[in-house]
Design a protein around this motif. Sequence first.
Motif, short mmCIF file in Angstrom:
data_model
loop_
_atom_site.label_atom_id
_atom_site.label_comp_id
_atom_site.label_asym_id
_atom_site.label_seq_id
_atom_site.Cartn_x
_atom_site.Cartn_y
_atom_site.Cartn_z
N UNK A 21 -11.63 9.64 -17.49
CA UNK A 21 -12.95 9.32 -16.94
C UNK A 21 -13.26 10.08 -15.64
N UNK A 22 -12.28 10.91 -15.21
CA UNK A 22 -12.42 11.69 -13.98
C UNK A 22 -12.69 10.79 -12.76
N UNK A 23 -11.92 9.70 -12.68
CA UNK A 23 -12.09 8.74 -11.57
C UNK A 23 -10.77 8.47 -10.85
N UNK A 24 -9.90 9.47 -10.79
CA UNK A 24 -8.56 9.27 -10.22
C UNK A 24 -8.61 8.79 -8.77
N UNK A 25 -9.39 9.49 -7.93
CA UNK A 25 -9.46 9.11 -6.50
C UNK A 25 -9.99 7.70 -6.32
N UNK A 26 -11.07 7.40 -7.00
CA UNK A 26 -11.70 6.09 -6.88
C UNK A 26 -10.75 4.99 -7.38
N UNK A 27 -10.08 5.25 -8.50
CA UNK A 27 -9.15 4.26 -9.05
C UNK A 27 -7.97 4.03 -8.11
N UNK A 28 -7.49 5.10 -7.47
CA UNK A 28 -6.40 4.94 -6.50
C UNK A 28 -6.83 4.03 -5.35
N UNK A 96 1.08 3.93 -9.38
CA UNK A 96 -0.14 4.70 -9.65
C UNK A 96 -0.26 5.86 -8.65
N UNK A 97 0.04 5.57 -7.37
CA UNK A 97 -0.02 6.63 -6.36
C UNK A 97 0.98 7.74 -6.67
N UNK A 98 2.17 7.38 -7.14
CA UNK A 98 3.18 8.39 -7.51
C UNK A 98 2.66 9.29 -8.63
N UNK A 99 2.01 8.67 -9.62
CA UNK A 99 1.45 9.44 -10.73
C UNK A 99 0.37 10.42 -10.25
N UNK A 100 -0.46 9.96 -9.32
CA UNK A 100 -1.52 10.82 -8.76
C UNK A 100 -0.89 12.00 -8.02
N UNK A 101 0.12 11.71 -7.20
CA UNK A 101 0.80 12.77 -6.44
C UNK A 101 1.46 13.78 -7.36
N UNK A 107 3.55 15.57 -2.57
CA UNK A 107 4.55 14.57 -2.21
C UNK A 107 4.26 14.09 -0.79
N UNK A 108 4.54 12.81 -0.54
CA UNK A 108 4.39 12.27 0.82
C UNK A 108 5.73 12.39 1.52
N UNK A 109 5.72 12.96 2.70
CA UNK A 109 6.93 13.08 3.51
C UNK A 109 6.79 12.21 4.74
N UNK A 110 7.72 11.27 4.91
CA UNK A 110 7.77 10.46 6.12
C UNK A 110 8.67 11.18 7.10
N UNK A 111 8.08 11.75 8.12
CA UNK A 111 8.80 12.61 9.06
C UNK A 111 9.00 11.89 10.39
N UNK A 112 10.26 11.78 10.81
CA UNK A 112 10.60 11.13 12.08
C UNK A 112 11.18 12.15 13.04
N UNK A 113 10.65 12.15 14.27
CA UNK A 113 11.17 13.04 15.31
C UNK A 113 11.41 12.23 16.59
N UNK A 114 12.21 12.80 17.48
CA UNK A 114 12.52 12.10 18.73
C UNK A 114 11.33 12.10 19.68
N UNK A 115 10.47 13.11 19.58
CA UNK A 115 9.27 13.21 20.42
C UNK A 115 8.10 13.63 19.54
N UNK A 116 6.89 13.41 20.04
CA UNK A 116 5.68 13.76 19.30
C UNK A 116 5.65 15.25 18.98
N UNK A 131 8.61 24.33 1.02
CA UNK A 131 9.55 25.32 0.47
C UNK A 131 10.70 24.62 -0.24
N UNK A 132 11.20 23.56 0.38
CA UNK A 132 12.35 22.82 -0.17
C UNK A 132 11.98 22.05 -1.44
N UNK A 133 10.80 21.42 -1.46
CA UNK A 133 10.42 20.55 -2.59
C UNK A 133 9.61 21.27 -3.67
N UNK A 134 8.97 22.38 -3.30
CA UNK A 134 8.09 23.07 -4.25
C UNK A 134 6.79 22.33 -4.46
N UNK A 135 6.48 21.39 -3.55
CA UNK A 135 5.26 20.60 -3.68
C UNK A 135 4.42 20.73 -2.41
#
Length: 199
Positions: A21-28, A96-101, A107-116, A131-135
Amino acid sequence: MLKGAIARRYAGALFELARKQNTIDRTLDDVKQIAELFRQRKLAYLLREPKIPAQRKETALRQALASKVLPTSLNLALLIVQRELVDVMPNIATEFEKLVLDYRNQAIAEVTTAAQLDDAQKAIVKKALEHKTGKSIIMQTRVDPSILGGVVARVGDEMIDGSARNRLHILQQQLLAGVTATSSDDELASEDFAQPANR
């Protein structure tokens, strides 16, 4: 059937429908909204309680969602309640979000650093992860001074620990085990620090 398997089945069926139905964003957006709604204590109780008539549950859902979500998303919510799967809805939203990605090779990367990180540093980390994930990477950053330095990134189930804390831990383990890190007595190779974290 396990909660994860049920969630994947419903998410998969809804995704195929949204794709056609071409409604992926809205359905998410819809499934996230429904999952959030189902977390509200009062409504969750009403929807789970077996003594409350099905008609009353349906009316409550239609009032809460009808003007805000697509008809297919509303049907999903009604079906979930009818089949007594209210607790599974957050898992359906996640699947559902995984399927969309995956569909978009993201891919969603949760990145943690010691400073901003500044914008230039974010771009470097993003490029390295791509480069590492190809995504194509969508970065979510947070600051945690306890990692001391470097970067810790979680992409899906994979943890990439390049933190100073992890490097010190690896070095400590090598010293305790009596392992010589390099052929040189006074120099440590950077490869010794590039080991993935054991989590």
